[in-house]
Scaffold this motif. Structure first.
Motif, PDB file in Angstrom:
ATOM      1  N   ALA A 110       0.843  -1.206   0.000  1.00  0.00           N
ATOM      2  CA  ALA A 110       0.000   0.000   0.000  1.00  0.00           C
ATOM      3  C   ALA A 110       0.868   1.242   0.000  1.00  0.00           C
ATOM      4  N   ASN A 111       1.937   1.213   0.763  1.00  0.00           N
ATOM      5  CA  ASN A 111       2.834   2.359   0.844  1.00  0.00           C
ATOM      6  C   ASN A 111       3.495   2.624  -0.501  1.00  0.00           C
ATOM      7  N   VAL A 112       4.027   1.586  -1.097  1.00  0.00           N
ATOM      8  CA  VAL A 112       4.737   1.735  -2.375  1.00  0.00           C
ATOM      9  C   VAL A 112       3.797   2.141  -3.500  1.00  0.00           C
ATOM     10  N   GLY A 113       2.610   1.531  -3.532  1.00  0.00           N
ATOM     11  CA  GLY A 113       1.687   1.768  -4.641  1.00  0.00           C
ATOM     12  C   GLY A 113       0.616   2.805  -4.369  1.00  0.00           C
ATOM     13  N   ASN A 114       0.667   3.457  -3.192  1.00  0.00           N
ATOM     14  CA  ASN A 114      -0.375   4.418  -2.814  1.00  0.00           C
ATOM     15  C   ASN A 114      -1.765   3.826  -3.012  1.00  0.00           C
ATOM     16  N   LYS A 115      -2.015   2.722  -2.325  1.00  0.00           N
ATOM     17  CA  LYS A 115      -3.289   2.000  -2.436  1.00  0.00           C
ATOM     18  C   LYS A 115      -4.082   2.117  -1.132  1.00  0.00           C
ATOM     19  N   PRO A 116      -4.955   3.111  -1.027  1.00  0.00           N
ATOM     20  CA  PRO A 116      -5.726   3.284   0.211  1.00  0.00           C
ATOM     21  C   PRO A 116      -6.597   2.077   0.546  1.00  0.00           C
ATOM     22  N   GLU A 117      -7.066   1.371  -0.473  1.00  0.00           N
ATOM     23  CA  GLU A 117      -7.918   0.209  -0.201  1.00  0.00           C
ATOM     24  C   GLU A 117      -7.171  -0.885   0.560  1.00  0.00           C
ATOM     25  N   MET A 118      -5.864  -0.979   0.348  1.00  0.00           N
ATOM     26  CA  MET A 118      -5.069  -1.956   1.093  1.00  0.00           C
ATOM     27  C   MET A 118      -4.946  -1.545   2.564  1.00  0.00           C
ATOM     28  N   LEU A 119      -4.812  -0.257   2.808  1.00  0.00           N
ATOM     29  CA  LEU A 119      -4.769   0.222   4.186  1.00  0.00           C
ATOM     30  C   LEU A 119      -6.109  -0.027   4.881  1.00  0.00           C
ATOM     31  N   ALA A 159      -9.498  -3.065   8.758  1.00  0.00           N
ATOM     32  CA  ALA A 159     -10.603  -3.989   9.046  1.00  0.00           C
ATOM     33  C   ALA A 159     -10.092  -5.251   9.754  1.00  0.00           C
ATOM     34  N   LEU A 160      -8.964  -5.776   9.308  1.00  0.00           N
ATOM     35  CA  LEU A 160      -8.402  -6.964   9.953  1.00  0.00           C
ATOM     36  C   LEU A 160      -7.984  -6.671  11.395  1.00  0.00           C
ATOM     37  N   LEU A 161      -7.320  -5.540  11.593  1.00  0.00           N
ATOM     38  CA  LEU A 161      -6.898  -5.167  12.944  1.00  0.00           C
ATOM     39  C   LEU A 161      -8.105  -4.954  13.859  1.00  0.00           C
ATOM     40  N   LEU A 162      -9.149  -4.327  13.332  1.00  0.00           N
ATOM     41  CA  LEU A 162     -10.358  -4.110  14.131  1.00  0.00           C
ATOM     42  C   LEU A 162     -11.008  -5.434  14.533  1.00  0.00           C
ATOM     43  N   ASP A 163     -11.060  -6.392  13.596  1.00  0.00           N
ATOM     44  CA  ASP A 163     -11.626  -7.712  13.917  1.00  0.00           C
ATOM     45  C   ASP A 163     -10.831  -8.387  15.033  1.00  0.00           C
ATOM     46  N   LEU A 164      -9.511  -8.350  14.918  1.00  0.00           N
ATOM     47  CA  LEU A 164      -8.665  -8.978  15.944  1.00  0.00           C
ATOM     48  C   LEU A 164      -8.784  -8.255  17.280  1.00  0.00           C
TER      49      LEU A 164
END
Length: 159
Positions: free
Chosen positions: A101-110, A115-120
């Motif tokens: 996400a950082n390299v490709g500027n992909k907000p959807e990956m962030l 979402a994964l962190l929130l679930d955990l």
């Protein structure tokens, strides 16, 4: 005379954080790591959308460090069994997604990692309700009356 300096405020915040870490249970420390990772990824998303490249990179790097050196490093694969192995794979996946996400500027990956962190974190919060609950301690049973036991004498003062 007494100006508010960011340096002073940061020092107090750091002391508060360090005190919270020292006084926390292992469960609470994991929750704090999830919270820190979430804050960092969300900051990375804000900076990405604002095209603040340096700040974005710093925030995402911080999130990766929390996931790798905090959450992932705290796993005990021997004691945790398959759950720990699965979490290890998930943490690795999240770190790689953050890097991409950082390299490709992909907000959807962030957003995916958020979402994964929130679930955990939600699961850990639910565990905390039982893990942090105070242990039930039974009060000692009252002793039976013993007529031969010594007693405190009651004195009446002459006055």
């Amino acid at each position: 005379m007494f100006g508010s300096t960011p340096k002073g405020a940061n020092a107090y915040a750091k002391v508060g954080l360090e005190t919270g870490v020292v006084a926390s249970s292992p469960h609470k420390l994991i929750v704090m790591l999830f919270e820190g990772a979430l804050v960092a990824v969300r900051a990375g998303l804000v900076h990405m959308k604002a095209r603040e490249i340096e700040k974005k990179g710093m925030a995402i790097s911080k999130a990766i460090m929390i996931i790798e050196n905090g959450l992932r490093a705290s796993l005990d694969k021997n004691a945790g069994g398959q759950i720990a192995v699965s979490l290890d794979s998930l943490y690795d996946y999240m770190a790689r997604r953050l890097m991409l996400a950082n390299v490709g500027n992909k907000p959807e990956m962030l957003e995916e990692v958020i979402a994964l962190l929130l679930d955990l974190k939600t699961a850990w919060d639910a565990i905390g309700d039982t893990a942090d609950a105070p242990k039930q301690v039974q009060a000692p049973r009252p002793m039976a009356y013993d007529s031969l036991a010594p007693r405190m004498a009651s004195f009446v003062s002459a006055g």
